[in-house]
Scaffold this motif. Structure first.
Motif, PDB file in Angstrom:
ATOM      1  N   LEU A 124      24.501 -33.808 -46.800  1.00  0.00           N
ATOM      2  CA  LEU A 124      23.154 -33.639 -45.712  1.00  0.00           C
ATOM      3  C   LEU A 124      23.634 -33.203 -44.457  1.00  0.00           C
ATOM      4  O   LEU A 124      24.670 -33.773 -43.974  1.00  0.00           O
ATOM      5  CB  LEU A 124      22.403 -34.781 -45.812  1.00  0.00           C
ATOM      6  CG  LEU A 124      21.660 -34.980 -47.239  1.00  0.00           C
ATOM      7  CD1 LEU A 124      20.964 -36.306 -47.117  1.00  0.00           C
ATOM      8  CD2 LEU A 124      20.645 -34.011 -47.668  1.00  0.00           C
ATOM      9  N   ALA A 125      22.771 -32.359 -43.668  1.00  0.00           N
ATOM     10  CA  ALA A 125      23.130 -31.994 -42.497  1.00  0.00           C
ATOM     11  C   ALA A 125      21.956 -31.487 -41.446  1.00  0.00           C
ATOM     12  O   ALA A 125      21.135 -31.261 -41.913  1.00  0.00           O
ATOM     13  CB  ALA A 125      24.212 -30.765 -42.243  1.00  0.00           C
ATOM     14  N   LYS A 126      22.071 -31.990 -40.147  1.00  0.00           N
ATOM     15  CA  LYS A 126      21.300 -31.478 -39.369  1.00  0.00           C
ATOM     16  C   LYS A 126      21.756 -30.427 -38.406  1.00  0.00           C
ATOM     17  O   LYS A 126      22.901 -30.780 -38.029  1.00  0.00           O
ATOM     18  CB  LYS A 126      20.805 -32.630 -38.344  1.00  0.00           C
ATOM     19  CG  LYS A 126      20.058 -33.811 -39.072  1.00  0.00           C
ATOM     20  CD  LYS A 126      19.739 -34.933 -38.310  1.00  0.00           C
ATOM     21  CE  LYS A 126      18.841 -36.140 -38.974  1.00  0.00           C
ATOM     22  NZ  LYS A 126      18.293 -36.950 -38.378  1.00  0.00           N
ATOM     23  N   LEU A 127      21.050 -29.115 -38.227  1.00  0.00           N
ATOM     24  CA  LEU A 127      21.804 -28.298 -37.601  1.00  0.00           C
ATOM     25  C   LEU A 127      20.602 -27.877 -36.529  1.00  0.00           C
ATOM     26  O   LEU A 127      19.414 -27.932 -36.697  1.00  0.00           O
ATOM     27  CB  LEU A 127      21.944 -27.005 -38.428  1.00  0.00           C
ATOM     28  CG  LEU A 127      22.509 -27.092 -39.879  1.00  0.00           C
ATOM     29  CD1 LEU A 127      22.650 -25.926 -40.699  1.00  0.00           C
ATOM     30  CD2 LEU A 127      23.857 -27.785 -39.683  1.00  0.00           C
ATOM     31  N   LYS A 128      21.220 -27.384 -35.509  1.00  0.00           N
ATOM     32  CA  LYS A 128      20.505 -26.873 -34.278  1.00  0.00           C
ATOM     33  C   LYS A 128      21.481 -25.940 -33.366  1.00  0.00           C
ATOM     34  O   LYS A 128      22.432 -26.469 -33.123  1.00  0.00           O
ATOM     35  CB  LYS A 128      19.870 -27.801 -33.405  1.00  0.00           C
ATOM     36  CG  LYS A 128      18.819 -27.130 -32.348  1.00  0.00           C
ATOM     37  CD  LYS A 128      18.053 -28.448 -31.636  1.00  0.00           C
ATOM     38  CE  LYS A 128      17.066 -27.430 -30.727  1.00  0.00           C
ATOM     39  NZ  LYS A 128      16.557 -28.890 -29.630  1.00  0.00           N
ATOM     40  N   GLY A 129      20.938 -24.593 -33.212  1.00  0.00           N
ATOM     41  CA  GLY A 129      21.702 -23.844 -32.286  1.00  0.00           C
ATOM     42  C   GLY A 129      22.414 -22.792 -33.224  1.00  0.00           C
ATOM     43  O   GLY A 129      22.186 -22.541 -34.409  1.00  0.00           O
ATOM     44  N   GLU A 130      23.408 -22.390 -32.664  1.00  0.00           N
ATOM     45  CA  GLU A 130      24.271 -21.293 -33.502  1.00  0.00           C
ATOM     46  C   GLU A 130      25.708 -21.854 -33.846  1.00  0.00           C
ATOM     47  O   GLU A 130      26.458 -22.623 -33.034  1.00  0.00           O
ATOM     48  CB  GLU A 130      24.468 -20.053 -32.533  1.00  0.00           C
ATOM     49  CG  GLU A 130      25.082 -18.955 -33.136  1.00  0.00           C
ATOM     50  CD  GLU A 130      25.308 -17.647 -32.333  1.00  0.00           C
ATOM     51  OE1 GLU A 130      24.151 -17.317 -31.614  1.00  0.00           O
ATOM     52  OE2 GLU A 130      26.351 -17.043 -32.276  1.00  0.00           O
ATOM     53  N   PHE A 131      25.906 -21.643 -35.211  1.00  0.00           N
ATOM     54  CA  PHE A 131      27.377 -22.062 -35.684  1.00  0.00           C
ATOM     55  C   PHE A 131      28.374 -20.852 -35.349  1.00  0.00           C
ATOM     56  O   PHE A 131      28.133 -20.298 -34.359  1.00  0.00           O
ATOM     57  CB  PHE A 131      27.335 -22.395 -37.258  1.00  0.00           C
ATOM     58  CG  PHE A 131      28.351 -23.288 -37.682  1.00  0.00           C
ATOM     59  CD1 PHE A 131      28.627 -24.571 -37.024  1.00  0.00           C
ATOM     60  CD2 PHE A 131      29.077 -23.081 -38.496  1.00  0.00           C
ATOM     61  CE1 PHE A 131      29.697 -25.507 -37.490  1.00  0.00           C
ATOM     62  CE2 PHE A 131      30.142 -23.585 -39.109  1.00  0.00           C
ATOM     63  CZ  PHE A 131      30.491 -24.966 -38.731  1.00  0.00           C
TER      64      PHE A 131
END
Lengths: 119, 119
Positions: free
Chosen positions: A32-39
């Motif tokens: 599980l992950a939380k993402l925000k912005g650009e990888f």
């Protein structure tokens, strides 16, 4: 053998781009992950990777197009396909990929995590 | 490479105990199924199996206890562990397991499906 509540696990961490291992089966990890912005642009040479959106919306950018995933949608990215995850707003995802998959694939940079936490 | 909308796939079939293959990665299948009633006791000798509840509630019965999964919860059943899925009301689940896993494991009966449809 212990059941996992996805939202309860997600409530236990806040960091972006820091997947937690929440399950393992047949040599595969459930994360599980939380993402925000650009990888970062990367590919996994030997691993297919599945992104399932639990909450929010995720754009998976490929060299020839973008795929936007909304809640309840998933995409399998075949091995060797370069991609860049992009989240305008916070998004929660479930990942399914072989144990040992490096988050940045063939790239090493400030996003790279060699050891993942088990939540 | 095509994204999958889980609810859209689920709307395309009504049969209980008839999983549809909706994704494949690293030799594993992603399946969606609608369950209602009681399945059959069985085990998968060589495959771990993951049940993720998309809608409703599922009881996974083991020889020594029951585990109840609500929406947004999952359980990994290790290979060799006998189990019986039980759904008082209709439940929608996502399954992860190796391609080729037989739905009734070590048992052959009226529930057994040798060929799964791809939805």
């Amino acid at each position: 053998m212990q059941k996992v509540n996805i939202n309860q696990k997600l409530s236990q961490f806040a960091e972006y781009w820091s997947p937690r291992v929440v399950g393992e089966l047949n040599g595969q990890h459930v994360k599980l992950a939380k993402l925000k912005g650009e990888f970062t642009w990367h590919q996994h040479d030997d691993q297919d990777e599945m992104f399932l959106v639990i909450r929010g919306a995720l754009t998976l950018r490929f060299r020839d197009r973008d795929v936007r995933l909304n809640e309840g949608e998933f995409l399998v990215i075949p091995r060797g396909v370069e991609h860049l995850p992009l989240a305008q707003d916070e998004v929660h995802v479930m990942l399914f990929e072989p144990a040992g998959t490096l988050n940045t694939g063939n790239v090493r940079n400030e996003f790279t995590l060699d050891d993942l936490e088990h939540a």
